[in-house]
Scaffold this active site. Sequence first.
Site, PDB file in Angstrom:
ATOM      1  CG  ASP A 202     -24.693  75.543 -56.943  1.00  0.00           C
ATOM      2  OD1 ASP A 202     -24.347  76.334 -56.044  1.00  0.00           O
ATOM      3  OD2 ASP A 202     -24.054  74.512 -57.217  1.00  0.00           O
TER       4      ASP A 202
ATOM      5  CE  LYS B  28     -28.961  77.863 -51.893  1.00  0.00           C
ATOM      6  NZ  LYS B  28     -28.703  76.994 -53.061  1.00  0.00           N
TER       7      LYS B  28
ATOM      8  N   GLY C 206     -21.941  78.828 -52.097  1.00  0.00           N
ATOM      9  CA  GLY C 206     -21.426  79.910 -52.941  1.00  0.00           C
ATOM     10  C   GLY C 206     -22.622  80.595 -53.556  1.00  0.00           C
ATOM     11  CG  HIS C 207     -25.468  81.760 -51.620  1.00  0.00           C
ATOM     12  ND1 HIS C 207     -26.203  81.883 -50.480  1.00  0.00           N
ATOM     13  CD2 HIS C 207     -25.345  80.427 -51.823  1.00  0.00           C
ATOM     14  CE1 HIS C 207     -26.516  80.686 -50.010  1.00  0.00           C
ATOM     15  NE2 HIS C 207     -25.987  79.786 -50.811  1.00  0.00           N
TER      16      HIS C 207
ATOM     17  CD  GLN D 236     -25.018  73.840 -48.171  1.00  0.00           C
ATOM     18  OE1 GLN D 236     -25.540  73.996 -47.091  1.00  0.00           O
ATOM     19  NE2 GLN D 236     -23.978  74.563 -48.536  1.00  0.00           N
TER      20      GLN D 236
HETATM   21  P1  GDP Z   1     -27.035  79.719 -55.118  1.00  0.00           P
HETATM   22  O1  GDP Z   1     -25.956  78.890 -54.532  1.00  0.00           O
HETATM   23  O2  GDP Z   1     -28.373  79.077 -55.024  1.00  0.00           O
HETATM   24  O3  GDP Z   1     -27.039  81.137 -54.603  1.00  0.00           O
HETATM   25  O4  GDP Z   1     -26.716  79.801 -56.675  1.00  0.00           O
HETATM   26  P2  GDP Z   1     -25.269  80.151 -57.327  1.00  0.00           P
HETATM   27  O5  GDP Z   1     -25.045  81.603 -57.166  1.00  0.00           O
HETATM   28  O6  GDP Z   1     -24.240  79.213 -56.845  1.00  0.00           O
HETATM   29  O7  GDP Z   1     -25.550  79.727 -58.828  1.00  0.00           O
HETATM   30  C1  GDP Z   1     -26.533  80.320 -59.588  1.00  0.00           C
HETATM   31  C2  GDP Z   1     -25.869  81.008 -60.792  1.00  0.00           C
HETATM   32  O8  GDP Z   1     -26.858  81.345 -61.733  1.00  0.00           O
HETATM   33  C3  GDP Z   1     -25.181  82.321 -60.446  1.00  0.00           C
HETATM   34  O9  GDP Z   1     -24.064  82.467 -61.263  1.00  0.00           O
HETATM   35  C4  GDP Z   1     -26.231  83.369 -60.761  1.00  0.00           C
HETATM   36  O10 GDP Z   1     -25.660  84.617 -61.120  1.00  0.00           O
HETATM   37  C5  GDP Z   1     -26.902  82.745 -61.949  1.00  0.00           C
HETATM   38  N1  GDP Z   1     -28.336  83.064 -62.104  1.00  0.00           N
HETATM   39  C6  GDP Z   1     -29.291  83.191 -61.149  1.00  0.00           C
HETATM   40  N2  GDP Z   1     -30.504  83.364 -61.715  1.00  0.00           N
HETATM   41  C7  GDP Z   1     -30.308  83.342 -63.065  1.00  0.00           C
HETATM   42  C8  GDP Z   1     -31.189  83.442 -64.198  1.00  0.00           C
HETATM   43  O11 GDP Z   1     -32.404  83.557 -64.090  1.00  0.00           O
HETATM   44  N3  GDP Z   1     -30.599  83.343 -65.436  1.00  0.00           N
HETATM   45  C9  GDP Z   1     -29.261  83.173 -65.603  1.00  0.00           C
HETATM   46  N4  GDP Z   1     -28.781  83.100 -66.841  1.00  0.00           N
HETATM   47  N5  GDP Z   1     -28.415  83.068 -64.560  1.00  0.00           N
HETATM   48  C10 GDP Z   1     -28.939  83.142 -63.320  1.00  0.00           C
HETATM   49  P1  IMO Z   2     -25.084  76.414 -52.420  1.00  0.00           P
HETATM   50  O1  IMO Z   2     -25.509  77.078 -51.123  1.00  0.00           O
HETATM   51  C1  IMO Z   2     -24.159  72.736 -54.568  1.00  0.00           C
HETATM   52  C2  IMO Z   2     -22.385  69.482 -52.208  1.00  0.00           C
HETATM   53  C3  IMO Z   2     -20.951  69.104 -52.510  1.00  0.00           C
HETATM   54  C4  IMO Z   2     -21.022  67.612 -52.187  1.00  0.00           C
HETATM   55  C5  IMO Z   2     -21.949  67.569 -50.981  1.00  0.00           C
HETATM   56  C6  IMO Z   2     -21.242  67.516 -49.633  1.00  0.00           C
HETATM   57  O2  IMO Z   2     -24.149  77.248 -53.220  1.00  0.00           O
HETATM   58  O3  IMO Z   2     -26.262  75.925 -53.158  1.00  0.00           O
HETATM   59  P2  IMO Z   2     -19.943  69.352 -48.212  1.00  0.00           P
HETATM   60  O4  IMO Z   2     -18.721  70.168 -48.519  1.00  0.00           O
HETATM   61  O5  IMO Z   2     -21.145  70.181 -47.915  1.00  0.00           O
HETATM   62  O6  IMO Z   2     -19.709  68.314 -47.155  1.00  0.00           O
HETATM   63  O7  IMO Z   2     -20.250  68.522 -49.571  1.00  0.00           O
HETATM   64  O8  IMO Z   2     -22.742  68.748 -51.066  1.00  0.00           O
HETATM   65  N1  IMO Z   2     -22.597  70.913 -51.904  1.00  0.00           N
HETATM   66  C7  IMO Z   2     -23.170  71.795 -52.735  1.00  0.00           C
HETATM   67  N2  IMO Z   2     -23.595  71.649 -54.012  1.00  0.00           N
HETATM   68  N3  IMO Z   2     -24.320  73.920 -53.935  1.00  0.00           N
HETATM   69  C8  IMO Z   2     -23.922  74.075 -52.649  1.00  0.00           C
HETATM   70  O9  IMO Z   2     -24.185  75.163 -51.930  1.00  0.00           O
HETATM   71  C9  IMO Z   2     -23.274  72.994 -52.002  1.00  0.00           C
HETATM   72  N4  IMO Z   2     -22.744  72.811 -50.776  1.00  0.00           N
HETATM   73  C10 IMO Z   2     -22.359  71.534 -50.723  1.00  0.00           C
HETATM   74  O10 IMO Z   2     -20.622  69.338 -53.850  1.00  0.00           O
HETATM   75  O11 IMO Z   2     -21.641  66.924 -53.247  1.00  0.00           O
HETATM   76 MG    MG Z   3     -24.099  78.079 -55.056  1.00  0.00          MG
END
Ligand code: GDP
Ligand code: IMO
Ligand code: MG
Length: 432
Positions: free
Chosen positions: A13, A16, A40-41, A223
């Site tokens: 998270d 990415k 979840g991106h 991840q």
């Molecule tokens: P990922 O799994 O690495 O793609 O990250 P996620 O999308 O799950 O979580 C990142 C969250 O932070 C998302 O809701 C993005 O919209 C938000 N985000 C990304 N970069 C920034 C930033 O520089 N500032 C803020 N406030 N939010 C950001």
């Molecule tokens: P993104 O791509 C954050 C965590 C789960 C759990 C562990 C194992 O959005 O960064 P799983 O379902 O993969 O067997 O769970 O990994 N986990 C993540 N945490 N971001 C993710 O993906 C994750 N994908 C799995 O919460 O701790």
């Molecule tokens: Mg994510």
Amino acid sequence: MAGIVLVGAQWGDEGKGKITDLLADDMDLVVRFQGGNNAGHTIIHGGRTLKLHLIPSGILYPHITPVIGNGVVIDPKVLLQEMDELEADGITTRRLLISCNAHLIMPYHRDLDGASERRLGGNEIGTTRRGIGPAYMDKASRLGIRVQDLTDVHILRKKLEAALVEKNDVLEKIYGLPTYTVDEIVDEYMEYAKRLQPHIADTSHLINRALRSDQWVFFEGAQGTLLDLDHGTYPFVTSSSPTAGGACTGAGVGPKAIDRVLGIAKAYITRVGSGPFPTELPSDPGSIGEHLTQKGGEFGTTTGRQRRCGWYDGVIIRYAVQVNGLTDLVITKLDVLSELDTIKVCVAYEYEGKRYNELPCHQTVFHHAKPIYEELPGWKCNIDHCRTFEELPKEARDYIAFLEDLAEVPVSIIAVGPDRDETIMRRWERRA
Ligand code: GDP
Ligand code: IMO
Ligand code: MG
């Protein structure tokens, strides 16, 4: 040739999706190489928010070929839902390619993920319960069902017969859950097959051909490093290889195909699910932990769970630099720290009177590690509008310089908001 890998340097998270979407404009292919719909991106651009789980985050550009590589585990039901949602939103998924060697998540994988978590009780991993672990288990034990099996109903049936002998036994006798018939799964999956057929390809061959003809290929990790099956905080990890080496095995390219490895980290750190977390902050009302959760919107994109928040951990980042061979750091969510008076950064750990500058190899040390912090002044002003490094207040520049010194890798991109445009490109040359 240009092969660029983006990996999470923390526990996922890190942003990415946002950074992939931003850089994809210059790419020809964007390839997911591991994980599944545990990811979840989030992408935000022009008032539009997209939440992607399986489809590569380059999908918004019509010139991109989005690829789901062999290292991904695909739940076809979720993939088709995601494709339908994008199409309904006017985004074409026509060019999407899916590796014929990627493994499929089957209904029993989802059941077994939930059941094994329930059995672990207080010791649960906190998985996303999407069937990821059980699907990779079957891959390793050679009981898996692959995308190419969808192209031949006889093979699909034979493989399912073999798998269900074992799976039904486990579901019924160990977990007391309902079993499956071969027919019901074949019927369901052959419906998916009809729709997925035009997308199935030898993606390793296509990626290598693209690299040979000087196209730009972006490998989008899911991840993060600390969730890696080998290099993460085992057993509180996912079941794939989110580190840079995973891009080679999960896409079918050699290590020489990779020219640049970007490691992405938040300006603080979060984790979802169970497991050790040295710099974790309490999240009581009025606390800094709660402030980061609220201002950073730290709720999971996939499961909606509240993410645990903590101070930036420089030991973890140095480790990520090492195991991924990072050439650059991308720091996101710097804006989330804007209201803080001071900001702490973990520079080492302490355990039983000994200082650890590197990530301790032994789990007991890591589980009990006390962070040693340095405290830096905050900037106490809004930075969302900054588009160059020079526009950032001095304290924010010093903060970035501090992280850079600690990691011994340049911070090349800085995000100051969730939108694609809310980004500072410090060391990134656009493609000519
Ligand atoms: P990922 O799994 O690495 O793609 O990250 P996620 O999308 O799950 O979580 C990142 C969250 O932070 C998302 O809701 C993005 O919209 C938000 N985000 C990304 N970069 C920034 C930033 O520089 N500032 C803020 N406030 N939010 C950001
Ligand atoms: P993104 O791509 C954050 C965590 C789960 C759990 C562990 C194992 O959005 O960064 P799983 O379902 O993969 O067997 O769970 O990994 N986990 C993540 N945490 N971001 C993710 O993906 C994750 N994908 C799995 O919460 O701790
Ligand atoms: Mg994510």
